[in-house]
Design a protein around this motif. Sequence first.
Motif, short mmCIF file in Angstrom:
data_model
loop_
_atom_site.label_atom_id
_atom_site.label_comp_id
_atom_site.label_asym_id
_atom_site.label_seq_id
_atom_site.Cartn_x
_atom_site.Cartn_y
_atom_site.Cartn_z
N ALA A 168 -21.53 19.54 -13.69
CA ALA A 168 -20.98 18.79 -14.82
C ALA A 168 -19.87 19.59 -15.51
CB ALA A 168 -22.09 18.46 -15.81
N ALA A 169 -20.03 20.92 -15.57
CA ALA A 169 -19.00 21.76 -16.18
C ALA A 169 -17.70 21.69 -15.39
CB ALA A 169 -19.49 23.20 -16.28
N VAL A 170 -17.82 21.78 -14.07
CA VAL A 170 -16.63 21.71 -13.22
C VAL A 170 -15.97 20.34 -13.32
CG1 VAL A 170 -15.85 21.71 -10.81
CG2 VAL A 170 -17.39 23.50 -11.63
N GLU A 171 -16.76 19.31 -13.37
CA GLU A 171 -16.21 17.96 -13.52
C GLU A 171 -15.45 17.82 -14.84
OE1 GLU A 171 -19.59 15.44 -13.06
OE2 GLU A 171 -19.57 15.54 -10.85
N ALA A 172 -15.98 18.41 -15.91
CA ALA A 172 -15.30 18.35 -17.21
C ALA A 172 -13.95 19.07 -17.17
CB ALA A 172 -16.19 18.96 -18.28
N LEU A 173 -13.85 20.07 -16.30
CA LEU A 173 -12.64 20.89 -16.21
C LEU A 173 -11.71 20.46 -15.07
CD1 LEU A 173 -14.38 24.32 -16.77
CD2 LEU A 173 -12.68 23.30 -18.30
N GLU A 174 -11.94 19.29 -14.51
CA GLU A 174 -11.16 18.85 -13.35
C GLU A 174 -9.66 18.90 -13.62
OE1 GLU A 174 -10.87 17.83 -9.39
OE2 GLU A 174 -12.72 18.25 -10.52
N ASP A 175 -9.23 18.42 -14.77
CA ASP A 175 -7.80 18.41 -15.08
C ASP A 175 -7.26 19.83 -15.23
OD1 ASP A 175 -7.70 15.67 -14.95
OD2 ASP A 175 -7.81 15.38 -17.13
N VAL A 176 -8.08 20.72 -15.76
CA VAL A 176 -7.66 22.12 -15.92
C VAL A 176 -7.44 22.75 -14.55
CG1 VAL A 176 -8.35 24.42 -16.71
CG2 VAL A 176 -8.80 22.41 -18.15
N TYR A 177 -8.40 22.58 -13.66
CA TYR A 177 -8.26 23.11 -12.29
C TYR A 177 -7.03 22.50 -11.61
CZ TYR A 177 -12.97 25.22 -12.21
OH TYR A 177 -14.08 25.99 -12.43
N ASN A 178 -6.86 21.19 -11.75
CA ASN A 178 -5.74 20.52 -11.07
C ASN A 178 -4.39 20.99 -11.59
OD1 ASN A 178 -7.49 19.04 -9.48
ND2 ASN A 178 -7.45 17.22 -10.80
N GLY A 179 -4.35 21.44 -12.85
CA GLY A 179 -3.09 21.89 -13.44
C GLY A 179 -2.71 23.31 -13.05
N LEU A 180 -3.66 24.07 -12.55
CA LEU A 180 -3.39 25.46 -12.17
C LEU A 180 -2.71 25.52 -10.80
CD1 LEU A 180 -6.79 27.06 -13.26
CD2 LEU A 180 -4.57 27.37 -14.38
N PRO A 181 -1.85 26.52 -10.58
CA PRO A 181 -1.58 27.68 -11.42
C PRO A 181 -0.39 27.52 -12.36
CG PRO A 181 -0.56 28.01 -9.30
CD PRO A 181 -1.24 26.66 -9.23
N ASP A 182 0.09 26.29 -12.56
CA ASP A 182 1.30 26.09 -13.36
C ASP A 182 1.02 25.86 -14.84
OD1 ASP A 182 3.00 26.24 -11.08
OD2 ASP A 182 2.42 24.21 -10.54
N GLN A 183 -0.03 25.13 -15.15
CA GLN A 183 -0.35 24.83 -16.55
C GLN A 183 -1.33 25.88 -17.05
OE1 GLN A 183 -1.52 20.69 -16.91
NE2 GLN A 183 0.08 20.05 -15.48
N LEU A 184 -0.85 26.73 -17.97
CA LEU A 184 -1.57 27.95 -18.32
C LEU A 184 -2.02 28.01 -19.77
CD1 LEU A 184 0.77 30.45 -16.43
CD2 LEU A 184 -1.44 29.58 -15.66
N LEU A 185 -1.95 26.89 -20.49
CA LEU A 185 -2.24 26.94 -21.92
C LEU A 185 -3.66 27.43 -22.20
CD1 LEU A 185 -1.34 26.48 -24.80
CD2 LEU A 185 -2.04 24.08 -24.59
N LEU A 186 -4.65 26.90 -21.47
CA LEU A 186 -6.02 27.34 -21.71
C LEU A 186 -6.17 28.83 -21.47
CD1 LEU A 186 -9.01 26.80 -22.33
CD2 LEU A 186 -9.33 26.26 -19.90
N LEU A 187 -5.60 29.33 -20.38
CA LEU A 187 -5.72 30.76 -20.07
C LEU A 187 -4.95 31.62 -21.08
CD1 LEU A 187 -5.48 30.87 -16.18
CD2 LEU A 187 -7.44 30.42 -17.66
N THR A 188 -3.90 31.05 -21.66
CA THR A 188 -3.16 31.78 -22.70
C THR A 188 -4.00 31.92 -23.95
OG1 THR A 188 -1.06 30.92 -21.85
CG2 THR A 188 -1.05 31.79 -24.09
#
Length: 205
Positions: free
Chosen positions: A36-56
């Motif tokens: 369920a955690a991975v499913e909630a983060l699907e968009d975050v995973y799909n945005g990597l490695p270009d979308q880095l706001l969460l990691l920032t």
Amino acid sequence: YLRRTQRLVADGISVAPGQLAWAVALVHDAMDQPKAAVEALEDVYNGLPDQLLLLTEEPQAAATLVRLAQRVEDLDKAEVSVAGAQRLASLNLGIASFKGAAAHAEGLLRGDRKMLLEAVDLYRASPRPLALADALEDAAAVEYAVGNRDHARGLWDQALDEYVSSGAKRNVALVQRVLRRAGLRRRSRRDRRDLGGPVAGCGSL
């Protein structure tokens, strides 16, 4: 609080991309629901490695993303999480938190003890005590797995100290449980103080 936040978002109140998903995922992770955690983060995973706001905003999130992906046996998600952390570090060479996060994420993925200990050293130079504690835990687990029980205990001891100082009671309880299962006892404060050298990080090798 999460349900209230979700309702506010549904009503048009904006939040930073990924932050709500991150909060939801942490709840699922705490409830031992990695899928369920991975499913909630699907968009975050799909945005990597270009979308880095969460990691920032949450550098230690990279290691959590790797850990969750490993638990559901999704190597691609684990790899892209490492790639995102490495890209962020390469774009911000002077920031120890980002360099530590990249070393932590890759060390966790590869099971590389030297890289995990490097992450510990890097996090020591950053204002991220919880990220440091997380890296200490992962390094301790690898040290214990290869038979370095005393060094593992030192790492777990320091993780506990960081969690206690930060008021992270749940994490304190989790590390104490790990120590009990490993058949290890904490050193006394005096023993930890009298070691005379680093008990964690690359300097302890």
